[in-house]
Design a protein around this motif. Structure first.
Motif, mmCIF file in Angstrom:
data_model
loop_
_atom_site.group_PDB
_atom_site.id
_atom_site.type_symbol
_atom_site.label_atom_id
_atom_site.label_comp_id
_atom_site.label_asym_id
_atom_site.label_seq_id
_atom_site.Cartn_x
_atom_site.Cartn_y
_atom_site.Cartn_z
ATOM 1 N N THR A 99 0.804 -1.228 0.000
ATOM 2 C CA THR A 99 0.000 0.000 0.000
ATOM 3 C C THR A 99 0.832 1.271 0.000
ATOM 4 O O THR A 99 0.273 2.363 -0.032
ATOM 5 N N ARG A 100 2.152 1.150 0.030
ATOM 6 C CA ARG A 100 2.997 2.343 0.110
ATOM 7 C C ARG A 100 2.700 3.317 -1.025
ATOM 8 O O ARG A 100 2.654 4.543 -0.818
ATOM 9 N N HIS A 101 2.479 2.788 -2.221
ATOM 10 C CA HIS A 101 2.257 3.634 -3.396
ATOM 11 C C HIS A 101 0.915 4.374 -3.354
ATOM 12 O O HIS A 101 0.740 5.387 -4.012
ATOM 13 N N PHE A 102 -0.045 3.859 -2.568
ATOM 14 C CA PHE A 102 -1.341 4.524 -2.489
ATOM 15 C C PHE A 102 -1.207 5.949 -1.949
ATOM 16 O O PHE A 102 -1.832 6.876 -2.456
ATOM 17 N N ARG A 111 1.347 7.924 -2.130
ATOM 18 C CA ARG A 111 1.982 8.810 -3.097
ATOM 19 C C ARG A 111 1.041 9.157 -4.253
ATOM 20 O O ARG A 111 1.102 10.245 -4.812
ATOM 21 N N GLU A 112 0.129 8.215 -4.591
ATOM 22 C CA GLU A 112 -0.775 8.443 -5.716
ATOM 23 C C GLU A 112 -2.061 9.179 -5.324
ATOM 24 O O GLU A 112 -2.558 10.031 -6.063
ATOM 25 N N PHE A 113 -2.601 8.833 -4.142
ATOM 26 C CA PHE A 113 -3.918 9.352 -3.770
ATOM 27 C C PHE A 113 -3.915 10.253 -2.533
ATOM 28 O O PHE A 113 -4.951 10.821 -2.190
ATOM 29 N N ASP A 135 1.423 1.631 5.722
ATOM 30 C CA ASP A 135 2.450 1.967 4.721
ATOM 31 C C ASP A 135 3.325 0.728 4.539
ATOM 32 O O ASP A 135 4.277 0.507 5.292
ATOM 33 N N SER A 160 5.471 -1.906 1.892
ATOM 34 C CA SER A 160 6.107 -2.244 0.618
ATOM 35 C C SER A 160 6.700 -3.640 0.738
ATOM 36 O O SER A 160 6.876 -4.155 1.846
#
Length: 304
Positions: A125-128, A130-132, A144, A146
């Motif tokens: 979920t780490r990228h969530f 950064r994206e949202f 968080d 990865s």
């Protein structure tokens, strides 16, 4: 008796001549979890004296043993929650921390594929964030997280610690959790035992392939290691059987030890045995450990 290879601190503790003898700097605690139907043993290595005696770094080693991996959903759920509680107890506030999960091992070798297969089931979920954005993370109660399967030196030309050093430096997790297959000295513990430790891990140490340790010292952040034994040294199986037979015949410990050393030949080195149903066991355990981590690291877990 002859030395027996193992990654389990519990088995090292059991290898002393008398299991109830006090070892300076080492504290042993045992209890039974009724809900999870599991025997839980904690080995605390308190100081350098205890570390030398055990041949392991200072820290806490928790072993969770189930007589057999339960088949029905309720019993399995209870066992997995027992493992989860021990992990959460070892890392205070785990769900609030940014975590890197690393699955060690070789995906192409079944008995060594636990780590990579487990990573495939981790809910990252780490990228969530950064994206949202952070509001999306809070609303969905996502952690968080990865994950990476760094491979083995024969595949990448790099040690796992070298790969993870770069990732940790770039992504700055607060905790690294590594999952790996272990070696045991007891057949009964294969695929039925979980060891959790706050000392990190030296990949391949149980089978003699010593690599640089993954630890707080090498990575700069706390490293929690979770392992399940999947192989046992062939010498161990033979020596255990010989010990039982020769003891019944009245031979003393020195005589038995001398006989076992004479029996073994160099060609027995580096020969390890794994259960015949290892394919099925690895597939199940990988998913189960991922389920434990997903529960511990996320307030909401994807159902897909």
């Amino acid at each position: 008796m002859s030395e027996k290879i193992t990654d389990l601190a519990l088995e090292i503790r059991e290898s002393f001549p008398r299991n109830n003898v006090e070892i300076k700097g080492v504290v042993l605690e045992k209890r039974y979890d009724e809900e999870g139907k599991a025997h839980i043993t904690t080995v605390h290595i308190k100081d350098e004296r205890g570390s030398r005696a055990m041949g392991k770094p200072k820290g806490c080693y928790v072993t969770i043993e189930s007589e057999d991996m339960p088949r029905d959903d309720i019993s399995k759920e209870n066992l997995l929650m027992c493992i989860c509680r021990e992990l959460e107890h070892m890392v205070d506030g785990l769900r609030q921390k940014s975590v890197l999960v690393a699955g060690l091992g070789n995906r192409q070798v079944t008995s060594d594929s636990l780590g990579p297969r487990m990573v495939e089931c981790i809910f990252v979920t780490r990228h969530f964030g950064r994206e949202f954005g952070e509001e999306f993370m809070r609303t969905n109660e996502y952690g968080d997280v990865s994950a990476i399967a760094p491979g083995v030196m024969a595949q990448t030309g790099m040690e796992a610690v070298e790969v993870l050093e770069g990732i940790v430096k770039k992504t700055s997790p607060e905790v690294v959790i590594v999952v790996d297959a272990l070696a045991a000295r007891s057949m009964s513990r294969l695929c039925t035992t979980v060891q959790i430790t706050d000392t990190g891990i030296s990949p391949g140490s149980g089978i003699g392939n010593h690599r640089r340790a993954l630890s707080k010292k090498s990575l700069g952040v706390p490293v929690i290691a979770i392992g399940v034994p999947t192989v046992v040294d062939a010498k161990t199986i033979i020596s255990d059987h010989l010990e039982k037979v020769l003891t019944k015949q009245g031979y003393n410990e020195d005589e038995i030890d001398k006989f076992i050393k004479e029996v073994f030949q160099d060609e027995m080195d580096n020969l390890y045995v794994t259960p015949k149903n290892i394919d099925e066991s690895i597939a199940i355990i990988a998913k189960d450990l991922a389920k434990v981590l997903n529960h511990c690291l996320q307030k909401k877990v994807s159902r897909s």
